[in-house]
Design a protein around this motif. Structure first.
Motif, short mmCIF file in Angstrom:
data_model
loop_
_atom_site.label_atom_id
_atom_site.label_comp_id
_atom_site.label_asym_id
_atom_site.label_seq_id
_atom_site.Cartn_x
_atom_site.Cartn_y
_atom_site.Cartn_z
N GLY A 1 5.22 9.54 80.16
CA GLY A 1 6.08 8.36 80.29
C GLY A 1 5.35 7.23 80.99
N ILE A 2 5.65 6.00 80.57
CA ILE A 2 5.10 4.82 81.24
C ILE A 2 6.29 4.04 81.81
N ALA A 3 6.25 3.77 83.11
CA ALA A 3 7.36 3.07 83.76
C ALA A 3 6.82 2.16 84.86
N GLY B 1 11.17 16.42 83.99
CA GLY B 1 10.21 17.38 83.42
C GLY B 1 9.15 16.78 82.52
N PHE B 2 8.93 15.44 82.57
CA PHE B 2 7.82 14.88 81.81
C PHE B 2 6.51 15.50 82.32
N ASP B 3 5.51 15.61 81.45
CA ASP B 3 4.23 16.20 81.88
C ASP B 3 3.43 15.23 82.74
N ALA B 4 3.55 13.95 82.45
CA ALA B 4 2.84 12.95 83.26
C ALA B 4 3.63 11.65 83.23
N ALA B 5 3.48 10.86 84.31
CA ALA B 5 4.18 9.58 84.40
C ALA B 5 3.20 8.56 84.95
N ILE B 6 3.15 7.41 84.32
CA ILE B 6 2.16 6.39 84.70
C ILE B 6 2.88 5.10 85.03
#
Ligand SMILES: NC(=O)c1ccc[n+]([C@@H]2O[C@H](COP(=O)([O-])OP(=O)(O)OC[C@H]3O[C@@H](n4cnc5c(N)ncnc54)[C@H](OP(=O)(O)O)[C@@H]3O)[C@@H](O)[C@H]2O)c1
Length: 335
Positions: A180-182, A196-201
């Motif tokens: 996810g990008i936020a 539960g996203f694997d990665a967040a940026i």
């Protein structure tokens, strides 16, 4: 019953954010009901980025709101009086209520009002977010346009918003690696730790593009695009051959005069399938999607958040919050 209906009318076309001249709050007498009509009191206004598109005199999927008209918006309203055989007092209706306190339901709406079912684990406001257009947009956009396969990498932008947060969770249900990008660390923490996203940026960090590369070691198979501009460009650069770009929204351009993207070169080079869609394209299948979303919610596989402002006066401020990233999850105004 009050005698007047307070309404926000569009009085000028915005340039950038919604300034005080763009919307004006005024009161009109409540309409007298004719046979077949109902009057419903609006309880929640759904604040959606598309409202900014509707304010602009540009080609779009619905006619723009005309100057002097009540501003269009989705909402949930409760029937207060009825002379319609289809609606009785107390029914909760979802539809294009407009930015106002009361809506006249004629039964001839081009986007007909739907009754909100009474489901114990869902609140009224859920029907405007996860179980409303945002959930449906996420469901059909990802499943019918993106066609995710287990093991693929899905990147979603505006990932902590009403639509993006559901897209990522459905991606996880379907076995994807979800990135996810936020726009804030708080949002990134929520989508990673709780959803539960694997990665967040966080795209506001200086090295976010390097983080995106690190988070997508096998490239990107599906880009669920909500933002456009620089964010989309960086994701396109990571796309794999035969990837799918689900073009859901381009919010970074909605308040700009020139919303065009700088380059679509990666679409050509990588033979990407780019498909735009509007959730109403899938209207005939809304019931099926609602049932599936409800099942996932009951099983604890779908979580959501809401940002709720109080009072009709807050509507213009709420619209701007979408473009400033001040909401987490679904943004609503409660009346
Ligand atoms: N195709 C359809 O049928 C359909 C239906 C519904 C929604 N949509 C589209 O889906 C997108 C999300 O809508 P939503 O209702 O779910 O809203 P949302 O994501 O709940 O709220 C909008 C979010 O967009 C992000 N944003 C705003 N300006 C940005 C910018 N310049 N750069 C990067 N991010 C920005 C902000 O989060 P950050 O803090 O992360 O920046 C903000 O919180 C919009 O593009 C909307 O038009 C399409």
């Amino acid at each position: 019953m009050p005698e007047a209906n307070r309404q926000w009318k569009l009085t000028a076309r915005p340039k950038g954010l919604v300034t005080p001249d763009v919307l004006q709050l005024s009161a009109s007498p409540l309409p007298l009901l004719e046979d077949g009509q109902a009057l419903a009191r609006v309880k929640y206004l759904s604040i959606d980025p598309t409202m900014r598109i509707w304010m602009a005199d540009i080609p779009q999927y619905m006619p723009p709101v005309q100057l002097g008209e009540v501003m269009r918006c989705f909402g949930l309203a409760e029937v207060a009086e009825s002379r319609s055989p289809n609606f009785k007092k107390g029914d909760k209706l979802i539809g294009l209520t407009g930015l106002q306190e009361f809506v006249l339901v004629t039964g001839r709406e081009s986007f007909p009002f739907q009754k909100a079912p009474s489901i114990p684990f869902l609140s009224d406001s859920n029907f405007l977010g996860t179980f409303g257009l945002n959930g449906l947009t996420a469901y059909f956009g990802l499943l019918e346009v993106g066609k995710p396969q287990s093991g693929e990498t899905l990147v979603v932008s505006a990932a902590a918003g009403a639509t993006g947060s559901i897209v990522g969770q459905i991606g996880k249900i379907k076995g994807c690696r979800v990135v996810g990008i936020a726009g804030s660390d708080e949002k990134c923490k929520w989508i990673k730790d709780d959803l539960g996203f694997d990665a967040a940026i966080n795209y506001k960090h200086p090295d976010w593009k390097a983080q995106l590369v690190a988070a997508t070691p096998a490239g990107v198979d599906i880009n669920f695009e909500n933002v456009g501009g620089e964010v989309m460009q960086a994701v396109l650069d990571r796309m794999n051959l035969n990837g799918r770009v689900v073009l859901c929204g381009l919010i970074s351009g909605y308040t700009r005069e020139d919303p065009s993207l700088s380059s679509f070169a990666q679409i050509l080079m990588k033979r990407l399938r780019v498909q735009g869609f509007i959730v109403i394209d899938f209207a005939s299948k809304f019931m099926e999607a609602g049932q599936q979303l409800g099942m996932w919610k009951m099983m604890g596989k779908l979580k959501d958040k809401q940002t709720i402002l109080q009072g009709i006066e807050k509507a213009p401020e709420a619209i701007n919050m979408l473009f400033q990233g001040s909401n987490i999850g679904k943004l609503l105004v409660q009346l």
